[in-house]
Design an enzyme around this catalytic site. Structure first.
Site, PDB file in Angstrom:
ATOM      1  N   ARG A  45     -21.407   0.619 -28.850  1.00 32.15           N
ATOM      2  CA  ARG A  45     -21.819  -0.069 -27.924  1.00 32.15           C
ATOM      3  C   ARG A  45     -23.357  -1.067 -28.496  1.00 32.15           C
ATOM      4  NH1 ARG A  45     -23.829   4.537 -24.543  1.00 32.15           N
ATOM      5  NH2 ARG A  45     -25.127   3.451 -23.996  1.00 32.15           N
TER       6      ARG A  45
ATOM      7  N   ARG B 122     -24.820  11.533 -21.049  1.00 30.37           N
ATOM      8  CA  ARG B 122     -23.575  11.020 -20.727  1.00 30.37           C
ATOM      9  C   ARG B 122     -22.687  10.781 -22.198  1.00 30.37           C
ATOM     10  NH1 ARG B 122     -26.897   5.384 -19.865  1.00 30.37           N
ATOM     11  NH2 ARG B 122     -25.161   4.603 -20.604  1.00 30.37           N
TER      12      ARG B 122
ATOM     13  N   ARG C 292     -25.600  -9.791 -18.997  1.00 31.42           N
ATOM     14  CA  ARG C 292     -25.103  -8.894 -20.416  1.00 31.42           C
ATOM     15  C   ARG C 292     -24.735  -9.988 -21.752  1.00 31.42           C
ATOM     16  NH1 ARG C 292     -26.397  -3.386 -19.495  1.00 31.42           N
ATOM     17  NH2 ARG C 292     -25.621  -2.028 -21.489  1.00 31.42           N
TER      18      ARG C 292
ATOM     19  N   ARG D 188     -30.654  11.903 -25.088  1.00 32.33           N
ATOM     20  CA  ARG D 188     -30.777  11.724 -23.645  1.00 32.33           C
ATOM     21  C   ARG D 188     -30.105  12.543 -22.361  1.00 32.33           C
ATOM     22  NH1 ARG D 188     -30.265   5.066 -21.607  1.00 32.33           N
ATOM     23  NH2 ARG D 188     -28.559   5.375 -22.804  1.00 32.33           N
TER      24      ARG D 188
ATOM     25  N   LYS E 147     -35.116   0.466 -21.649  1.00 32.59           N
ATOM     26  CA  LYS E 147     -35.190  -0.344 -21.277  1.00 32.59           C
ATOM     27  C   LYS E 147     -35.595  -0.144 -19.434  1.00 32.59           C
ATOM     28  CE  LYS E 147     -30.861  -2.569 -21.491  1.00 32.59           C
ATOM     29  NZ  LYS E 147     -30.561  -1.338 -23.192  1.00 32.59           N
TER      30      LYS E 147
HETATM   31  P1  ADP Z   1     -27.308   1.199 -21.944  1.00 34.39           P
HETATM   32  O1  ADP Z   1     -28.968   0.818 -21.303  1.00 34.39           O
HETATM   33  O2  ADP Z   1     -27.976   2.270 -22.655  1.00 34.39           O
HETATM   34  O3  ADP Z   1     -27.425   0.515 -22.834  1.00 34.39           O
HETATM   35  P2  ADP Z   1     -26.230   0.543 -19.219  1.00 34.39           P
HETATM   36  O4  ADP Z   1     -26.277   2.156 -18.400  1.00 34.39           O
HETATM   37  O5  ADP Z   1     -26.884  -0.024 -19.277  1.00 34.39           O
HETATM   38  O6  ADP Z   1     -26.003   1.802 -20.644  1.00 34.39           O
HETATM   39  O7  ADP Z   1     -24.612   0.151 -19.379  1.00 34.39           O
HETATM   40  C1  ADP Z   1     -23.923   1.416 -19.857  1.00 34.39           C
HETATM   41  C2  ADP Z   1     -21.830   0.660 -19.353  1.00 34.39           C
HETATM   42  O8  ADP Z   1     -21.708   0.286 -18.206  1.00 34.39           O
HETATM   43  C3  ADP Z   1     -22.082   0.183 -20.855  1.00 34.39           C
HETATM   44  O9  ADP Z   1     -21.236   0.047 -21.584  1.00 34.39           O
HETATM   45  C4  ADP Z   1     -20.999  -1.445 -19.938  1.00 34.39           C
HETATM   46  O10 ADP Z   1     -19.543  -0.255 -20.341  1.00 34.39           O
HETATM   47  C5  ADP Z   1     -21.274  -0.923 -18.884  1.00 34.39           C
HETATM   48  N1  ADP Z   1     -22.338  -2.195 -18.131  1.00 34.39           N
HETATM   49  C6  ADP Z   1     -23.835  -1.997 -17.629  1.00 34.39           C
HETATM   50  N2  ADP Z   1     -24.036  -3.573 -17.622  1.00 34.39           N
HETATM   51  C7  ADP Z   1     -23.044  -4.359 -17.861  1.00 34.39           C
HETATM   52  C8  ADP Z   1     -22.747  -5.498 -17.353  1.00 34.39           C
HETATM   53  N3  ADP Z   1     -23.787  -6.502 -17.201  1.00 34.39           N
HETATM   54  N4  ADP Z   1     -21.488  -6.046 -18.037  1.00 34.39           N
HETATM   55  C9  ADP Z   1     -20.671  -5.454 -18.824  1.00 34.39           C
HETATM   56  N5  ADP Z   1     -20.403  -4.188 -18.504  1.00 34.39           N
HETATM   57  C10 ADP Z   1     -21.672  -3.352 -18.404  1.00 34.39           C
HETATM   58  P1  ADP Z   2     -31.604   2.186 -21.755  1.00 39.12           P
HETATM   59  O1  ADP Z   2     -32.104   1.450 -20.252  1.00 39.12           O
HETATM   60  O2  ADP Z   2     -32.541   0.964 -22.650  1.00 39.12           O
HETATM   61  O3  ADP Z   2     -30.554   2.801 -22.723  1.00 39.12           O
HETATM   62  P2  ADP Z   2     -33.689   4.839 -21.889  1.00 39.12           P
HETATM   63  O4  ADP Z   2     -35.313   4.459 -21.161  1.00 39.12           O
HETATM   64  O5  ADP Z   2     -32.283   5.467 -20.438  1.00 39.12           O
HETATM   65  O6  ADP Z   2     -33.123   3.353 -22.173  1.00 39.12           O
HETATM   66  O7  ADP Z   2     -34.129   5.404 -22.867  1.00 39.12           O
HETATM   67  C1  ADP Z   2     -33.058   5.864 -23.926  1.00 39.12           C
HETATM   68  C2  ADP Z   2     -34.077   7.834 -23.486  1.00 39.12           C
HETATM   69  O8  ADP Z   2     -34.972   7.423 -24.528  1.00 39.12           O
HETATM   70  C3  ADP Z   2     -33.789   8.396 -22.789  1.00 39.12           C
HETATM   71  O9  ADP Z   2     -33.727   9.694 -23.005  1.00 39.12           O
HETATM   72  C4  ADP Z   2     -35.750   8.199 -22.429  1.00 39.12           C
HETATM   73  O10 ADP Z   2     -36.039   8.924 -22.218  1.00 39.12           O
HETATM   74  C5  ADP Z   2     -36.386   7.681 -24.036  1.00 39.12           C
HETATM   75  N1  ADP Z   2     -36.776   7.031 -23.866  1.00 39.12           N
HETATM   76  C6  ADP Z   2     -37.642   5.738 -23.541  1.00 39.12           C
HETATM   77  N2  ADP Z   2     -38.347   4.958 -24.195  1.00 39.12           N
HETATM   78  C7  ADP Z   2     -38.764   6.121 -25.008  1.00 39.12           C
HETATM   79  C8  ADP Z   2     -39.986   5.843 -26.322  1.00 39.12           C
HETATM   80  N3  ADP Z   2     -40.775   4.600 -25.765  1.00 39.12           N
HETATM   81  N4  ADP Z   2     -40.322   7.011 -27.040  1.00 39.12           N
HETATM   82  C9  ADP Z   2     -39.360   7.633 -26.736  1.00 39.12           C
HETATM   83  N5  ADP Z   2     -38.451   8.098 -25.890  1.00 39.12           N
HETATM   84  C10 ADP Z   2     -38.177   6.576 -25.424  1.00 39.12           C
END
Ligand code: ADP
Ligand code: ADP
Length: 216
Positions: A173, A162, A90, A129, A15
């Protein structure tokens, strides 16, 4: 009317990667709730102190705290034309409040890309990541390595993994996502806004699919 695009999908699916590309391409702000929480934790603000234990455990931060943080962010001038919302809403409560906020800001949710991939893919992506300390630029040790290990290509700052990207916490998660965020897929499907995207493809292909679906 300002344009808001909500990125839906499980942790690690890509995302953030796609949200940044879309924001640049469509000239909209990129609003990442996770980045905002991490920035507050780094700066040891009150909000950061409150949020830290939730992030560390892989739980969602309470709705009221999250909503206030996003409301403040959406008031900033760079969101006037709209934003790519990455990680918010979320929960159904957050989605309801977003509708109210956007009515106030003269905007609407135009589309909701729903990016999916199998759990193995999510765990592999999240656990590989690496994120930059200064601005949150993201790399992957296998799929998108930095030129020099441990250093951000963009700003030279240190890269870190992270705490919540450990396999155990990622798995937690993903479970939290299925329990608390999945209802939003139906919520936005009923509104005719869901665009399903196959997230297991390469970054460039996912972007192409997103852009061509958004054009329609
Ligand atoms: P990812 O992109 O890998 O899904 P995020 O960086 O979006 O992870 O989120 C990391 C953490 O931040 C979540 O596990 C949660 O603890 C918190 N978080 C992020 N967005 C929200 C939201 N909209 N509501 C509640 N907690 C959130
Ligand atoms: P999210 O925000 O959904 O948690 P990220 O965009 O941070 O996900 O991506 C998670 C990890 O996967 C990062 O290390 C990113 O560089 C890698 N990644 C993202 N998209 C792809 C893809 N299409 N193929 C392979 N690796 C990817």
């Amino acid at each position: 009317m300002a344009t808001f695009i909500v990125m839906l999908g499980p942790p690690g699916v890509g995302k953030g990667t796609q949200a940044k590309i879309l924001a640049d391409t469509l000239k909209l702000a990129h609003v990442s709730s996770g980045d905002l929480f991490r920035e507050n934790i780094k700066n040891q603000t009150e909000l950061g102190k409150l949020a830290k234990s939730y992030l560390d455990k892989g739980d969602l931060v309470p709705d009221d705290v999250t909503i206030n943080m996003i409301r403040d962010r959406l008031k900033r001038p760079d969101c006037e034309a709209g934003a790519i919302l990455d990680g918010f809403p979320r929960t159904p409560t957050q989605a309801d409040v977003l509708e109210e906020m956007l009515a106030e800001f003269k905007g609407q949710v135009n589309a909701v890309p729903y990016i999916t991939a199998h759990e193995d893919v999510l765990v592999e992506r999240a656990s590989g990541r690496w994120v930059c300390r200064a601005q949150g630029h993201t790399y992957h040790q296998k799929f998108d390595p930095p030129k020099q290990a441990g250093i951000c290509d963009e700003d030279g700052s240190e890269l870190y993994q992270r705490e919540d990207d450990k396999v155990e916490t990622v798995t937690k998660r993903i479970r939290v996502y299925f329990e608390q965020t999945m209802p939003l897929v139906e919520y936005y499907r009923k509104a005719g806004k869901i665009i399903e995207i196959d997230g297991k493809q390469e970054v460039e292909q996912v972007t192409q699919d997103l852009l061509s679906a958004l054009k329609k």
